[in-house]
Motif scaffolding. Structure first.
Motif, PDB file in Angstrom:
ATOM      1  N   SER A 159      -4.900  70.340 -33.129  1.00  0.00           N
ATOM      2  CA  SER A 159      -6.052  71.225 -33.231  1.00  0.00           C
ATOM      3  C   SER A 159      -6.461  71.966 -32.091  1.00  0.00           C
ATOM      4  O   SER A 159      -7.238  72.966 -31.988  1.00  0.00           O
ATOM      5  N   LYS A 160      -6.611  71.094 -30.851  1.00  0.00           N
ATOM      6  CA  LYS A 160      -7.408  71.383 -29.775  1.00  0.00           C
ATOM      7  C   LYS A 160      -6.121  72.115 -28.615  1.00  0.00           C
ATOM      8  O   LYS A 160      -5.935  73.152 -28.774  1.00  0.00           O
ATOM      9  N   SER A 205      -6.882  65.402 -37.554  1.00  0.00           N
ATOM     10  CA  SER A 205      -7.263  63.895 -37.618  1.00  0.00           C
ATOM     11  C   SER A 205      -8.407  63.631 -38.162  1.00  0.00           C
ATOM     12  O   SER A 205      -8.493  62.524 -38.934  1.00  0.00           O
ATOM     13  N   THR A 219      -4.734  64.850 -32.082  1.00  0.00           N
ATOM     14  CA  THR A 219      -4.672  66.190 -32.825  1.00  0.00           C
ATOM     15  C   THR A 219      -3.834  67.291 -32.150  1.00  0.00           C
ATOM     16  O   THR A 219      -3.759  67.496 -31.045  1.00  0.00           O
ATOM     17  N   TYR A 259      -9.456  64.993 -27.225  1.00  0.00           N
ATOM     18  CA  TYR A 259      -9.422  65.886 -26.010  1.00  0.00           C
ATOM     19  C   TYR A 259      -8.927  65.122 -25.027  1.00  0.00           C
ATOM     20  O   TYR A 259      -9.063  65.598 -23.629  1.00  0.00           O
TER      21      TYR A 259
HETATM   22  C1  LIG Z   1     -11.862  68.278 -33.063  1.00  0.00           C
HETATM   23  C2  LIG Z   1     -12.188  67.041 -33.280  1.00  0.00           C
HETATM   24  C3  LIG Z   1     -11.155  66.224 -34.101  1.00  0.00           C
HETATM   25  C4  LIG Z   1      -9.801  66.814 -34.701  1.00  0.00           C
HETATM   26  O1  LIG Z   1     -10.062  67.526 -35.951  1.00  0.00           O
HETATM   27  P1  LIG Z   1      -8.761  67.811 -36.637  1.00  0.00           P
HETATM   28  O2  LIG Z   1      -9.125  67.362 -38.217  1.00  0.00           O
HETATM   29  O3  LIG Z   1      -7.583  67.239 -35.932  1.00  0.00           O
HETATM   30  O4  LIG Z   1      -8.787  69.460 -36.478  1.00  0.00           O
HETATM   31  C5  LIG Z   1     -11.332  64.957 -34.014  1.00  0.00           C
HETATM   32  N1  LIG Z   1     -12.360  64.220 -33.456  1.00  0.00           N
HETATM   33  C6  LIG Z   1     -12.890  64.868 -32.643  1.00  0.00           C
HETATM   34  C7  LIG Z   1     -14.264  64.167 -32.018  1.00  0.00           C
HETATM   35  C8  LIG Z   1     -12.932  66.397 -32.426  1.00  0.00           C
HETATM   36  O5  LIG Z   1     -13.930  67.064 -31.967  1.00  0.00           O
END
Ligand SMILES: *Cc1c(COP(=O)(O)O)cnc(C)c1O
Length: 358
Positions: free
Chosen positions: A217-218, A85, A215, A188
């Motif tokens: 990623s989390k 993201s 995302t 999150y």
């Molecule tokens: C980890 C995070 C993201 C996501 O990052 P990616 O590029 O999807 O891995 C976005 N916004 C926040 C606040 C985050 O902590």
């Protein structure tokens, strides 16, 4: 003579990345990653995509967008995909900001936000968090001017883990002028006990100027594959962020893995429950050490480090093979952000911290 760089290179802050990736046997609690591996079925889907790696990825990300559309009952033409993201955030900066324009965000918040203004040569209007380390939406609203193009609301907020109820966000959006884009960064949201993560989708249905950023990623545990998405109030946002990027911004393996991960909502729920249980335990452990803990709705905890010196404590943790994130780098010296890891990692962290605090 050395080569000359653009002015932007002088302006751009260096992103505070975490270390430890080349190390083995560390409790990696510095980057809010999931401690779990990919969900069942994901490795198979990713492997299948690798077999076809001679082909470019689908530049329209159609299968993944359709899967997300089905999951959220949302118009696929208003779903944007990104290589994480962060890719969408930086593209939004390029698409919305320019010299003379303003972007409003809170601080401490996500380290990518300062990059956005700097990259575009726009003005960053930074509003401090309130006494409970939450976004002060009234103060942010007061900073909106004729020059404002973009407002960033990180909910739950990184690095504090604090969250505002949807009701407050909705009321805020109602008061923001319609030509100002509001990105609600919900990286999150799945870990929040305030709200069902599906509840805020309505914002992107009702308000054309809202973008919800999420995302893989989390909670989905795919940080290494770089896939994020945005549910956009207006299709034009998706078109604009695609316009500023290279055509094949999201790789085929990531797209396939994300699509497969979405199918495992059962496993997702299990992981969220485990993370929240571990969060409660970690919070309790930190309080027992006499530390202040912000109310977390995320997969990490923002906490004080007592009377100890931040640098010394982080170094001591590192010697004990535990990595957490320094508060100084994130906007508040003497505090730290610790990701919820496995129960074993969390124990190792609490034991090490207990030793260091004496
Ligand atoms: C980890 C995070 C993201 C996501 O990052 P990616 O590029 O999807 O891995 C976005 N916004 C926040 C606040 C985050 O902590």
């Amino acid at each position: 003579m050395a080569i000359e760089f653009s002015d932007k290179i002088r302006r751009l802050p260096v992103y505070p990345t975490a270390g430890g990736y080349a190390l083995d046997g560390f409790a990696m609690l510095a980057s809010n990653e999931a401690p779990f591996g990919p969900m069942p079925g994901v490795v198979e889907a990713a492997t299948e995509a690798v077999v076809h790696a001679n082909r470019y990825p689908d530049p329209s990300n159609l299968r993944l967008r359709r899967a997300l559309a089905a999951r959220y009952d949302f118009d696929p033409s208003r779903i944007a995909i990104g290589a994480g993201s962060c890719d969408i955030l930086l593209s939004a900066a390029e698409a919305l900001l320019e010299p003379g324009a303003e972007v409003v965000y809170s601080w401490p918040s996500f380290s990518v936000y300062p990059q956005m203004a700097a990259a575009a040569g726009a003005r960053a209007i930074v509003v401090p968090l309130d006494d409970e380390q939450r976004h002060d939406l009234d103060a942010m609203l007061a900073e909106i001017t004729a020059a404002t193009r973009l407002v960033l609301v990180c909910n739950p907020n990184n690095p504090t883990g604090t969250a505002l109820p949807l009701e407050r966000i909705t009321e805020f959006v109602t008061r923001v002028p319609k030509h100002v884009c509001v990105i609600v960064d919900e990286a999150y949201c799945e870990f929040s006990t305030l709200e069902d993560p599906d509840a805020s989708i309505d914002l992107a249905r009702r308000f054309p100027n809202v973008v919800l950023l999420r995302t893989f990623s989390k909670v989905y545990g795919l940080a290494g594959l770089r896939v994020g998405y945005a549910l956009c109030g207006d299709q034009r946002f998706r078109v604009a962020v695609e316009q500023v990027r290279q055509p094949f911004f999201c790789n085929a393996v990531g797209q396939a893995a994300a699509e497969a991960a979405l199918l495992r909502q059962d496993e997702l729920t299990r992981r969220i429950e485990e993370t929240i249980a571990n969060r409660l335990e970690l919070e309790e452990g930190l309080r027992e050490l006499g530390l202040e803990v912000a109310e977390s709705h995320a997969n990490f905890i923002w906490h004080s480090l007592g009377d100890g010196d931040e640098q010394e404590i982080l170094e001591g943790l590192r010697e004990r093979r535990v990595l957490i994130r320094s508060g100084r780098a994130l906007g508040r010296e003497g505090w730290a952000r610790t990701t919820i890891g496995t129960a074993t990692d969390n124990r190792r962290f609490l034991d090490a911290l207990g030793e260091l605090l004496g």
